[in-house]
Design an enzyme around this catalytic site. Structure first.
Site, PDB file in Angstrom:
ATOM      1  N   THR A  34      11.054  -5.553  -1.330  1.00 27.97           N
ATOM      2  CA  THR A  34      10.033  -4.521  -1.155  1.00 27.97           C
ATOM      3  C   THR A  34       9.416  -4.649   0.234  1.00 27.97           C
ATOM      4  O   THR A  34       9.455  -5.710   0.850  1.00 27.97           O
ATOM      5  CB  THR A  34       8.935  -4.624  -2.231  1.00 27.97           C
ATOM      6  OG1 THR A  34       8.220  -5.862  -2.068  1.00 27.97           O
ATOM      7  CG2 THR A  34       9.530  -4.552  -3.628  1.00 27.97           C
ATOM      8  N   TYR A 179      -8.725  -7.886   1.277  1.00 26.84           N
ATOM      9  CA  TYR A 179      -7.385  -8.470   1.399  1.00 26.84           C
ATOM     10  C   TYR A 179      -7.286  -9.799   0.672  1.00 26.84           C
ATOM     11  O   TYR A 179      -6.369 -10.023  -0.137  1.00 26.84           O
ATOM     12  CB  TYR A 179      -7.048  -8.649   2.883  1.00 26.84           C
ATOM     13  CG  TYR A 179      -5.748  -9.375   3.135  1.00 26.84           C
ATOM     14  CD1 TYR A 179      -4.529  -8.775   2.839  1.00 26.84           C
ATOM     15  CD2 TYR A 179      -5.746 -10.668   3.665  1.00 26.84           C
ATOM     16  CE1 TYR A 179      -3.329  -9.441   3.064  1.00 26.84           C
ATOM     17  CE2 TYR A 179      -4.552 -11.335   3.897  1.00 26.84           C
ATOM     18  CZ  TYR A 179      -3.347 -10.715   3.601  1.00 26.84           C
ATOM     19  OH  TYR A 179      -2.166 -11.375   3.824  1.00 26.84           O
TER      20      TYR A 179
END
Length: 283
Positions: A34, A179
């Site tokens: 991915t 994040y």
């Protein structure tokens, strides 16, 4: 293969890939990557091009995936591409349906797609979507993907490689709340399920990377002159883990950073607000 710079050798060491072992390991196997259209994912795809494997490359930019496929298929590997934004539920479900069409299942998943955001909490007060979108791609997407393909990997006693960050082993830094929280969530999930997966024959590897010079860090001006690992170096670490089955990778110096985080945590918590006030970064 490019040579490592002296700075990169000192900071991150040299990675020697035994191409014969890598080729033997991936012979006839199906590898899902991915985030494959740029950065680490793209470099990894090119690094595996000379293996007789089937690479399934997933990313949002179909034109870039097509160009990568065209280059790689001039060599040994077979390539399938699938354009998908893994934050989009319909596109994710289409990808999962596609993966389940392969009668031989999957042998290896490299969970590499992700997003990074550096933003002050005071600039995020009306940006709740920063947190939902980082959680969507850094946590919910890989969890949903793996829940679906674990039976395919179990069938082949495959491997999952999670691309993570050294931040998981250090004190949290200001400006990176969205994040760091999202990466921590998946890291904890993956470490939690790893023993169960290992018991069924599925190997698990987490690559804890330092700053890597990819397009994802370009918006952060302060990183332009910061020492960073090259995408090729990161891809080499991942490729080597495919045949060594190493459980984790961390830079050699991380242990010292960890001790520093423990020893100076209270000092940092007292000094950080003052440092931010002087810099004018806090509002």
């Amino acid at each position: 293969m490019p040579n490592y710079t002296l700075k990169e050798k000192v900071l991150f060491g040299s990675i020697h890939i035994n191409m014969k072992k890598l080729e033997n390991e991936l012979q006839g196997k199906t590898v899902l990557i991915t985030g494959a259209s740029s950065g680490i994912g793209e470099r990894l795809a090119y690094l595996l091009a000379d293996t007789e494997s089937h690479l399934i490359l997933v990313a949002r930019r179909e034109e870039k995936l097509s160009a990568i496929k065209e280059h790689i298929e001039k060599r040994a590997a077979k390539v399938s591409i699938f354009r998908a934004d893994l934050r989009n539920q319909e596109e994710m479900e289409n990808l999962l349906a596609f993966l389940h069409t392969f009668p031989q299942g999957l042998d290896l998943v490299v969970s590499n797609a992700g997003i990074s955001i550096r933003r002050s909490i005071f600039e995020s007060l009306d940006r709740f979507h920063d947190f939902t979108r980082t959680m969507a791609i850094n946590y919910f997407a890989p969890v949903q993907l793996l829940l679906s393909v674990i039976p395919l990997l179990q069938k082949n006693k495959g491997q999952i490689i999670n691309i993570s960050t050294i931040n998981m082993w250090m004190i949290p830094f200001p400006f990176w709340a969205a994040y760091q929280a999202s990466k921590s969530a998946f890291d904890t999930w993956f470490r939690s399920v790893a023993p169960e997966l290992n018991a069924t024959g599925i190997s698990t590897t987490t690559i804890y990377l330092p700053l890597v010079r990819t397009p994802m860090i370009l918006p952060t001006a302060s990183y332009r002159d910061t020492p960073a690992m090259s995408p090729f170096h990161a891809a080499s670490i991942i490729a080597k883990a495919m045949y060594t089955k190493r459980r984790t990778y961390t830079p050699w110096w991380l242990v010292f950073a960890q001790w520093g985080s423990i020893l100076f945590r209270s000092v940092w918590e007292r000094l950080a607000p003052e440092v931010l006030r002087k810099k004018g970064d806090n509002k």
